[in-house]
Design a protein around this motif. Structure first.
Motif, short mmCIF file in Angstrom:
data_model
loop_
_atom_site.label_atom_id
_atom_site.label_comp_id
_atom_site.label_asym_id
_atom_site.label_seq_id
_atom_site.Cartn_x
_atom_site.Cartn_y
_atom_site.Cartn_z
N ALA C 200 -38.94 -52.37 11.08
CA ALA C 200 -38.11 -51.36 11.74
C ALA C 200 -36.64 -51.53 11.35
O ALA C 200 -35.93 -50.55 11.14
CB ALA C 200 -38.28 -51.47 13.26
N ALA C 209 -32.28 -41.90 10.94
CA ALA C 209 -32.78 -40.74 11.68
C ALA C 209 -34.29 -40.82 11.85
O ALA C 209 -34.84 -40.45 12.89
CB ALA C 209 -32.40 -39.45 10.97
N ARG C 210 -34.97 -41.35 10.84
CA ARG C 210 -36.41 -41.48 10.91
C ARG C 210 -36.81 -42.49 11.98
O ARG C 210 -37.76 -42.29 12.73
CB ARG C 210 -36.94 -41.91 9.53
CG ARG C 210 -38.35 -42.38 9.50
CD ARG C 210 -39.29 -41.46 10.22
NE ARG C 210 -39.58 -40.25 9.47
CZ ARG C 210 -40.22 -39.21 9.99
NH1 ARG C 210 -40.62 -39.23 11.26
NH2 ARG C 210 -40.45 -38.14 9.27
N VAL C 211 -36.05 -43.58 12.07
CA VAL C 211 -36.36 -44.60 13.07
C VAL C 211 -36.19 -44.03 14.48
O VAL C 211 -37.02 -44.28 15.36
CB VAL C 211 -35.47 -45.84 12.84
CG1 VAL C 211 -35.63 -46.84 13.97
CG2 VAL C 211 -35.82 -46.49 11.52
N GLU C 212 -35.14 -43.24 14.67
CA GLU C 212 -34.97 -42.60 15.97
C GLU C 212 -36.15 -41.68 16.27
O GLU C 212 -36.62 -41.61 17.40
CB GLU C 212 -33.67 -41.78 16.00
CG GLU C 212 -32.44 -42.66 16.05
CD GLU C 212 -31.17 -41.83 16.15
OE1 GLU C 212 -31.26 -40.58 16.14
OE2 GLU C 212 -30.10 -42.44 16.25
N ALA C 213 -36.61 -40.98 15.25
CA ALA C 213 -37.68 -40.01 15.46
C ALA C 213 -39.01 -40.68 15.83
O ALA C 213 -39.90 -40.03 16.35
CB ALA C 213 -37.86 -39.13 14.22
N VAL C 214 -39.15 -41.99 15.53
CA VAL C 214 -40.37 -42.66 15.98
C VAL C 214 -40.11 -43.42 17.29
O VAL C 214 -40.92 -44.24 17.71
CB VAL C 214 -40.98 -43.61 14.92
CG1 VAL C 214 -41.30 -42.85 13.65
CG2 VAL C 214 -40.10 -44.80 14.64
N GLY C 215 -38.98 -43.12 17.92
CA GLY C 215 -38.75 -43.64 19.27
C GLY C 215 -38.17 -45.04 19.34
O GLY C 215 -38.36 -45.73 20.32
N VAL C 216 -37.45 -45.45 18.29
CA VAL C 216 -36.83 -46.78 18.29
C VAL C 216 -35.33 -46.62 18.07
O VAL C 216 -34.92 -45.78 17.26
CB VAL C 216 -37.44 -47.67 17.18
CG1 VAL C 216 -36.84 -49.06 17.23
CG2 VAL C 216 -38.95 -47.75 17.34
N ARG C 217 -34.53 -47.39 18.81
CA ARG C 217 -33.07 -47.27 18.68
C ARG C 217 -32.52 -48.19 17.59
O ARG C 217 -32.58 -49.41 17.73
CB ARG C 217 -32.39 -47.62 19.99
CG ARG C 217 -32.60 -46.59 21.05
CD ARG C 217 -31.83 -46.89 22.32
NE ARG C 217 -32.43 -46.13 23.40
CZ ARG C 217 -32.28 -44.82 23.55
NH1 ARG C 217 -31.49 -44.16 22.72
NH2 ARG C 217 -32.89 -44.17 24.51
N PRO C 218 -31.94 -47.60 16.53
CA PRO C 218 -31.34 -48.44 15.48
C PRO C 218 -30.29 -49.40 16.04
O PRO C 218 -30.20 -50.54 15.60
CB PRO C 218 -30.70 -47.42 14.54
CG PRO C 218 -31.48 -46.18 14.74
CD PRO C 218 -31.89 -46.19 16.18
#
Lengths: 304, 249, 327
Positions: C200, C209-218
């Protein structure tokens, strides 16, 4: 009270000097998107050039001219030789390459001038105090620095808003491709902007060199303070650099003066001085943290 | 009738003088594909950003799965089950296809803070990821870095990642963009089977695909919804013809 | 990757051969150099987690190095003068025990990383670089102006701290101890890199942006990485102070932050063995060039410039040819 006003003026002088550093950095970042750690080296080069020329000719004005010329020349040289290869690179490469330039400049200067500090004397016509309204006596030289700094700020403002070069700089900030499409020689523009920023740093180094000593490594602490200024003011904004520089200058100077006094009201003198000055040394960074919490892109930075 | 999965109520968002979303209302019901169409600059991207949570609205409310999500950001909405794909592929370029989909699966499972166990040995995440990769027909490419995929394959990877989230609704932003005729046909078949799992809000330029797939269509123009209805109704709507199809036909 | 493995093995063999030679040839100075390289490599392993996996260009890791150093200095100086650090609200005594010192160093530098990271990670890009640099400088000036622990002059510790079952005064034993710590840190970095968290974190570097879209906060991923990174660098600081039996504000200096970063880059960003190769090279250069010229840093600067402009994968990357880092 008189002492307080003197400290305010000192803070202003410090701020104005930081502005000269920060203005170049923020212009270079705004136009070319480059973070330049070697900006402190240009400050140092200005100071050494001034000290060398003053030592040889005895003329302070010639020394100042030499600082501008030497720093601008060094700036143009590294722009052409190294920096322009970095515009398309990521920030990590820019940090490392300009860190390498610091090593080269610092050690090169040590090799050329030795490790002992040089001294640059304030000329007779600028030394001694001057009487201000209200019976305040203040250093004529420091007042001159404030004057020069404010004049540079005004000059930069006019340059950016009123001249063809300024229009190009603003166009370059907005869009690199557009400026190329307009048929402007972009690499010459970049060299020019970089040399301009370098000259301002060199001037700052020379003027401060007459108050403090001229030595290797003098540039980097000022560089880091200039970064604090830019974080507070907002990257790319010359106006932000001015406001941030004055804020940092005043905070640092007044904090160093007032905090020990304030702690002296509640504890014994020696520990008040210790705690007060330790805390004062952190004050501008605390100011930076507060700005970060309230406005992460700085006071005058573009909002995300 | 049950409450729609997604309800957008009177959403408005302006950029300075430009009102990019003007009092927009629409909903997405269980089992349907609801297509959102409109000419370039009509405000589709803004609306997607508002629904996904990337932009905050000036006014209006968004309800998702029975709760008001207007104040939630992208991450929180994704966790509630809003699975999205991006207009420009946003897969992780250095990761393989499998790693990309595992990223989505472990995100959905809340495993992203497991510090020690190797990601690719997380059984639940990898088996779910492999299943989704198979659904979009990328099994043979599972070990290929995303950067080396062909454009159409990357669009399918996007979809596999959205699938791996096991979402309660899909928000698909131009999944057909840049696909050839074959690719579009494959994608159309895939989306038809998908809507049984979760309803799809589909933004798409390809009119043939939209008319084939959509159960309902909303037409956006100058930030406003000018018509909502079945494919037939939209085809017949004079205002739509004037604002949109007129320019195309 | 087999070529990469061969090079890693060669780096490791070289780094073990030097101390063994030094031991049998009776050259304690060489052993001290090797220990120094190992400790700097440990600091760089810490930075590499933030920089290589998280893409976080921290130019302020000297902050954590210095905090680790002062954790050792403060604890050991109270122990050697038999004065408590605090007697209210509870009695805190100094200590000469390395495990306790390490724990304190890691906890304090981790807390500092949490605060500095939480503030700095509100921004990105150039801002992040400048802010981390500034916070490092803040601690530098604080260490200079705080008189209780030596101020500008620093603190000397007369006898190296102890580790249960070892005689740390024997150079070989202290070297072995630091090398073991480094190996453990590298193993941890390796495990982290392959974990779900590592996946992650690497994704957040490339496609936030992709990481946010899978529900994880960068932000949280990065902050976690930054804290782990700061703790490892802090531990290196405690060991470094023990090696020199001396701490001073220079451990907080921006040059040191730069040096740790240079080690990571020379070795190759995101590579497991990069920090070790980079540190070994830097210490060797320092020793060899330093013997040739007082101005050896000119050559270091030129070399670094060459690596940045022409050999972007660092030593291991260049030797191994084009293969994927961050593996």
């Amino acid at each position: 009270m008189l002492l307080l006003i003197e400290q305010v003026l000192n803070g202003l002088q410090f701020g104005v000097m930081l502005f000269l550093m920060a203005a170049g950095l923020t212009l270079v970042f705004g136009v070319m998107g480059l973070i330049n750690l070697a900006h402190g080296s240009l400050y140092m080069i200005g100071a050494f050039a001034a000290a060398a020329v003053a030592g040889a000719t005895g003329s302070f004005l010639l020394a100042l001219a030499a600082s501008l010329a030497a720093a601008a020349a060094a700036g143009a040289l590294i722009e052409v030789a190294v920096i322009r290869r970095l515009y398309d690179r990521d920030h990590l490469d820019q940090v490392l390459a300009t860190f390498a330039l610091i090593l080269i400049f610092s050690e090169g200067t040590r090799w050329a001038f030795g490790s002992f500090p040089l001294y640059l004397d304030i000329p007779a016509w600028l030394s001694g105090p001057v009487s201000l309204p209200g019976g305040i006596e203040y250093s004529r030289y420091r007042l001159a620095i404030i004057g020069v700094g404010l004049a540079v700020a005004l000059g930069l403002y006019l340059l950016i808003t009123r001249t063809r070069l300024g229009i190009r700089i603003r166009a370059g900030e907005a869009d690199r491709e557009m400026i190329a499409a307009l048929g402007i020689d972009i690499s010459r523009l970049y060299t020019l902007v970089f040399a301009l920023g370098a000259a301002l740093a060199g001037l700052a180094g020379a003027m401060v060199g007459a108050i403090q000593s001229v030595q290797v490594g003098m540039g980097e602490p000022v560089l880091i303070l200039a970064f604090v200024v830019i974080v507070i003011g907002g990257i790319g904004s010359v106006k932000g650099a001015l406001v941030g520089a004055i804020l940092v200058g005043l905070t640092d100077t007044l904090g160093g003066y007032l905090l020990p006094i304030a702690f002296g009201q509640v504890m014994e003198a020696s520990s008040a001085t210790a705690i007060g000055s330790a805390l004062a040394s952190m004050l501008i960074y605390i100011l930076m943290a507060v700005v970060l919490i309230l406005r992460p892109t700085g006071l005058y930075g573009a909002r995300a | 009738m049950a409450e729609p999965v997604l309800q957008v109520q009177g959403i408005t968002r302006a950029f300075g003088a430009l009102v990019a979303s003007d009092n927009v209302s629409l909903d997405l019901r269980e089992g349907e594909i609801h297509a959102l169409i409109g000419p370039n600059g009509a405000g589709k991207s803004t609306l997607i950003a508002l629904i996904s949570g990337a932009l905050a609205p000036d006014a209006g409310q968004i309800r998702f799965n029975g709760r008001d999500v207007t104040a939630l950001d992208t991450v929180a909405r994704a966790r509630l089950g809003l699975g999205r794909s991006f207009q420009i592929s946003a897969v992780v370029p250095e990761f393989t296809v499998l790693q990309n989909v595992v990223l989505a699966a472990q995100g959905a499972a809340g495993h992203s803070y497991r510090l020690f166990r190797p990601a690719l040995k997380d059984r639940s995440a990898t088996s779910s990821a492999r299943a989704q990769i198979a659904r979009v027909g990328l099994e043979a490419r599972a070990a290929i870095p995303a950067a080396d995929l062909a454009h159409g394959e990357r669009r399918r990877l996007e979809l596999a990642m959205a699938l791996a989230l096991k979402p309660k609704a899909f928000l698909l932003d131009e999944p057909m963009a840049g696909l050839g005729a074959d690719g579009t046909a494959q994608m159309t078949t895939l989306l038809e089977t998908l809507k049984a799992e979760a309803p799809i809000l589909l933004v798409e330029h390809d009119m043939d695909a939209v008319f084939r797939l959509a159960d309902r269509i909303s037409v956006l123009d100058y930030g406003r919804i000018i018509a909502t209805g079945s494919v037939e109704e939209i085809r017949q709507d004079p205002e739509v013809r004037r604002a949109y199809l007129g320019a195309d036909a | 990757m087999s070529r990469g493995i061969a090079i890693n093995t060669a780096v490791l063999a070289l780094c073990l051969a030097v101390p063994v030679y030094a031991h049998f040839a009776g050259e304690p100075f060489l052993l001290t150099l090797a220990t120094r390289a190992v400790i700097l490599a440990l600091a760089a392993v810490g930075l590499n987690i933030a920089l290589g996996h998280g893409g976080l260009i921290s130019l302020g890791h000297a902050a954590f190095f210095g905090i680790g150093g002062y954790a050792m200095g403060i604890l050991a100086s109270h122990a050697q003068t038999f004065t408590p650090i605090a007697d209210w609200p509870l009695l805190i005594e100094g200590t000469k025990s390395m495990p306790v010192i390490w724990l304190v160093a890691m906890v304090t530098s981790g807390l500092a990383a949490l605060v500095i990271g939480a503030l700095s990670l509100r921004t990105s890009g150039v801002y992040f670089i400048m802010i981390t640099l500034a916070f490092g400088q803040m601690l530098y000036y604080f260490a200079i102006s705080w008189p209780a622990y030596g101020g500008e002059d620093g603190l000397s510790i007369y006898v190296r701290n102890g580790f249960p079952g070892l005689n740390t005064l024997v150079p070989m034993q202290f070297f072995a101890l630091t090398a073991t710590v480094l190996a453990a840190a590298m193993a941890l970095a390796h495990v982290l890199g392959r974990s779900a968290f590592g996946l992650a974190l690497n994704a957040a570097r490339q496609a936030p942006a992709r990481v946010e879209a899978v529900g994880v906060r960068p932000f949280r991923l990065r902050l976690t990485a930054f804290v782990i990174s700061g703790m490892i660098t802090g531990l290196a600081g405690a060991l470094f102070a023990d090696l020199n039996r001396f701490v001073s504000p220079t451990m907080f200096s921006w040059q040191l932050s730069g040096e740790i970063m240079v080690i990571v880059i020379l070795g190759g960003v995101g590579r497991l063995f990069g920090p070790l190769a980079g540190a070994a090279l830097l210490v060797t250069l320092e020793h060899v060039l330093g013997g040739v010229s007082d101005y050896w840093q000119v050559y270091l600067g030129a070399l670094l410039l060459g690596v940045v402009l022409f050999a972007r994968g660092g030593i291991i990357g260049t030797l191994a040819g084009r293969d994927v880092a961050h593996g």
